[in-house]
Enzyme design. Structure first.
Site, PDB file in Angstrom:
ATOM      1  N   HIS A   1      -3.412   1.066   8.554  1.00  7.18           N
ATOM      2  CA  HIS A   1      -4.172   0.859   7.553  1.00  7.18           C
ATOM      3  C   HIS A   1      -5.848   0.792   8.271  1.00  7.18           C
ATOM      4  O   HIS A   1      -5.983  -0.096   8.418  1.00  7.18           O
ATOM      5  CB  HIS A   1      -3.612   0.010   6.202  1.00  7.18           C
ATOM      6  CG  HIS A   1      -4.135  -0.315   5.053  1.00  7.18           C
ATOM      7  ND1 HIS A   1      -3.990  -0.029   3.750  1.00  7.18           N
ATOM      8  CD2 HIS A   1      -5.454  -1.233   5.253  1.00  7.18           C
ATOM      9  CE1 HIS A   1      -4.693   0.160   2.937  1.00  7.18           C
ATOM     10  NE2 HIS A   1      -4.967  -0.681   3.178  1.00  7.18           N
TER      11      HIS A   1
ATOM     12  N   HIS B   1      -7.602   8.223   3.804  1.00  8.25           N
ATOM     13  CA  HIS B   1      -6.914   9.921   3.925  1.00  8.25           C
ATOM     14  C   HIS B   1      -7.451  11.044   3.481  1.00  8.25           C
ATOM     15  O   HIS B   1      -9.048  10.848   2.933  1.00  8.25           O
ATOM     16  CB  HIS B   1      -6.463  10.064   3.090  1.00  8.25           C
ATOM     17  CG  HIS B   1      -6.310   9.327   1.511  1.00  8.25           C
ATOM     18  ND1 HIS B   1      -6.394   8.240   0.791  1.00  8.25           N
ATOM     19  CD2 HIS B   1      -6.735  10.793   0.790  1.00  8.25           C
ATOM     20  CE1 HIS B   1      -6.815   8.403  -0.347  1.00  8.25           C
ATOM     21  NE2 HIS B   1      -7.010   9.512  -0.544  1.00  8.25           N
TER      22      HIS B   1
ATOM     23  N   GLY C   1     -14.875   8.320  -5.807  1.00  6.45           N
ATOM     24  CA  GLY C   1     -13.535   8.948  -6.460  1.00  6.45           C
ATOM     25  C   GLY C   1     -12.005   8.604  -6.234  1.00  6.45           C
ATOM     26  O   GLY C   1     -10.839   9.624  -5.934  1.00  6.45           O
TER      27      GLY C   1
ATOM     28  N   HIS D   1      -6.185   3.523   0.880  1.00  6.92           N
ATOM     29  CA  HIS D   1      -5.959   3.909   2.632  1.00  6.92           C
ATOM     30  C   HIS D   1      -6.447   5.073   2.673  1.00  6.92           C
ATOM     31  O   HIS D   1      -6.148   6.668   1.968  1.00  6.92           O
ATOM     32  CB  HIS D   1      -4.571   3.626   2.449  1.00  6.92           C
ATOM     33  CG  HIS D   1      -3.576   4.063   3.652  1.00  6.92           C
ATOM     34  ND1 HIS D   1      -2.434   3.036   3.852  1.00  6.92           N
ATOM     35  CD2 HIS D   1      -4.121   4.991   4.609  1.00  6.92           C
ATOM     36  CE1 HIS D   1      -2.866   3.701   5.453  1.00  6.92           C
ATOM     37  NE2 HIS D   1      -2.933   4.520   5.500  1.00  6.92           N
TER      38      HIS D   1
ATOM     39  N   CYS E   1       0.666  -1.481   0.241  1.00  6.37           N
ATOM     40  CA  CYS E   1       0.220   0.305   0.195  1.00  6.37           C
ATOM     41  C   CYS E   1       0.600   0.936  -0.103  1.00  6.37           C
ATOM     42  O   CYS E   1       1.888   1.235   1.003  1.00  6.37           O
ATOM     43  CB  CYS E   1      -1.277   0.518   1.182  1.00  6.37           C
ATOM     44  SG  CYS E   1      -1.745   1.979   1.504  1.00  6.37           S
TER      45      CYS E   1
ATOM     46  N   HIS F   1      -8.422  14.254   2.325  1.00  5.03           N
ATOM     47  CA  HIS F   1      -7.267  15.790   1.430  1.00  5.03           C
ATOM     48  C   HIS F   1      -8.403  17.618   2.216  1.00  5.03           C
ATOM     49  O   HIS F   1      -9.064  17.303   2.472  1.00  5.03           O
ATOM     50  CB  HIS F   1      -8.577  15.998   0.055  1.00  5.03           C
ATOM     51  CG  HIS F   1      -8.201  14.695  -0.992  1.00  5.03           C
ATOM     52  ND1 HIS F   1      -7.478  14.728  -1.905  1.00  5.03           N
ATOM     53  CD2 HIS F   1      -8.221  13.402  -0.897  1.00  5.03           C
ATOM     54  CE1 HIS F   1      -6.664  13.878  -2.722  1.00  5.03           C
ATOM     55  NE2 HIS F   1      -7.806  12.707  -2.149  1.00  5.03           N
TER      56      HIS F   1
ATOM     57  N   CYS G   1       0.409   2.914   2.477  1.00  6.11           N
ATOM     58  CA  CYS G   1       0.935   2.544   4.717  1.00  6.11           C
ATOM     59  C   CYS G   1       3.304   3.112   3.917  1.00  6.11           C
ATOM     60  O   CYS G   1       3.154   3.193   5.209  1.00  6.11           O
ATOM     61  CB  CYS G   1       1.515   1.212   4.584  1.00  6.11           C
ATOM     62  SG  CYS G   1      -0.530   0.927   5.336  1.00  6.11           S
TER      63      CYS G   1
HETATM   64  P1  AMP Z   1      -7.905   9.599  -4.085  1.00  6.82           P
HETATM   65  O1  AMP Z   1      -8.456   9.325  -5.485  1.00  6.82           O
HETATM   66  O2  AMP Z   1      -8.945  10.693  -2.938  1.00  6.82           O
HETATM   67  O3  AMP Z   1      -7.833   8.746  -3.135  1.00  6.82           O
HETATM   68  O4  AMP Z   1      -6.420  10.501  -3.462  1.00  6.82           O
HETATM   69  C1  AMP Z   1      -5.930   9.942  -3.813  1.00  6.82           C
HETATM   70  C2  AMP Z   1      -4.810  11.192  -3.961  1.00  6.82           C
HETATM   71  O5  AMP Z   1      -3.151  10.482  -3.344  1.00  6.82           O
HETATM   72  C3  AMP Z   1      -4.249  12.247  -5.189  1.00  6.82           C
HETATM   73  O6  AMP Z   1      -4.791  12.730  -5.455  1.00  6.82           O
HETATM   74  C4  AMP Z   1      -2.748  11.267  -5.626  1.00  6.82           C
HETATM   75  O7  AMP Z   1      -2.552  12.809  -6.914  1.00  6.82           O
HETATM   76  C5  AMP Z   1      -2.178  11.210  -4.374  1.00  6.82           C
HETATM   77  N1  AMP Z   1      -1.068  10.870  -4.309  1.00  6.82           N
HETATM   78  C6  AMP Z   1      -1.235   9.621  -4.904  1.00  6.82           C
HETATM   79  N2  AMP Z   1       0.372   8.915  -5.061  1.00  6.82           N
HETATM   80  C7  AMP Z   1       0.700   9.756  -4.321  1.00  6.82           C
HETATM   81  C8  AMP Z   1       2.060   9.953  -3.881  1.00  6.82           C
HETATM   82  N3  AMP Z   1       3.471   9.722  -3.405  1.00  6.82           N
HETATM   83  N4  AMP Z   1       2.672  11.012  -2.767  1.00  6.82           N
HETATM   84  C9  AMP Z   1       1.700  12.104  -2.245  1.00  6.82           C
HETATM   85  N5  AMP Z   1       0.192  12.233  -3.159  1.00  6.82           N
HETATM   86  C10 AMP Z   1      -0.154  10.626  -4.007  1.00  6.82           C
HETATM   87 ZN    ZN Z   2      -2.242   0.774   3.981  1.00  9.29          ZN
END
Ligand code: AMP
Ligand code: ZN
Length: 111
Positions: free
Chosen positions: A45, A97, A90, A95, A3, A99, A6
């Site tokens: 996680h 998170h 979306g 994992h 992941c 925004h 993670c």
């Molecule tokens: P979601 O679409 O809500 O799952 O958001 C995932 C977010 O993670 C997106 O805005 C991506 O740009 C961001 N993302 C994916 N990989 C990374 C990474 N390695 N470092 C920072 N952000 C990331």
């Molecule tokens: Zn994870």
């Protein structure tokens, strides 16, 4: 577990961490949709918001978003907090998170 968040939370994959507590990190999104685009990522996680029943952690995620918004200078001007859940919500990274988007100029799918 394979992941990406993670690995970021455990620092096996590099990221720009702007805030860290025992339970979470706040990083800069790699593909920002606004001038300030941060992600609050719990260290434990949970695939989605639906899996997490830890109310203390859920509260900590909001607290971290508030602190990060103040640190980033968007608390007064305003910001959005978004948790995408599952495919039609979306969510692309499985994992939990949150925004944090501020400074306007929202583009693409976050707009
Ligand atoms: P979601 O679409 O809500 O799952 O958001 C995932 C977010 O993670 C997106 O805005 C991506 O740009 C961001 N993302 C994916 N990989 C990374 C990474 N390695 N470092 C920072 N952000 C990331
Ligand atoms: Zn994870």
């Amino acid at each position: 577990m394979d992941c990406i968040f993670c690995k970021i939370a455990s620092k096996k994959v590099p990221s720009t961490i702007v805030l860290e507590t025992d339970d979470l990190v706040v990083i800069k999104d790699i593909s920002p949709q606004a001038p300030v685009h941060l992600l609050v990522i719990p260290k434990r996680h949970y695939a989605t918001l639906l899996e997490c029943e830890d109310k203390t952690l859920l509260g900590s995620i909001f607290e971290a978003a508030k602190d990060a918004a103040k640190d980033a200078g968007v608390a007064e001007s305003g910001f959005r907090t978004v948790v995408n859940t599952n495919e039609e919500g979306g969510q692309t990274v499985a994992h939990l998170h949150m925004h944090l988007l501020g400074g306007r100029q929202l583009t693409g799918r976050m707009g």
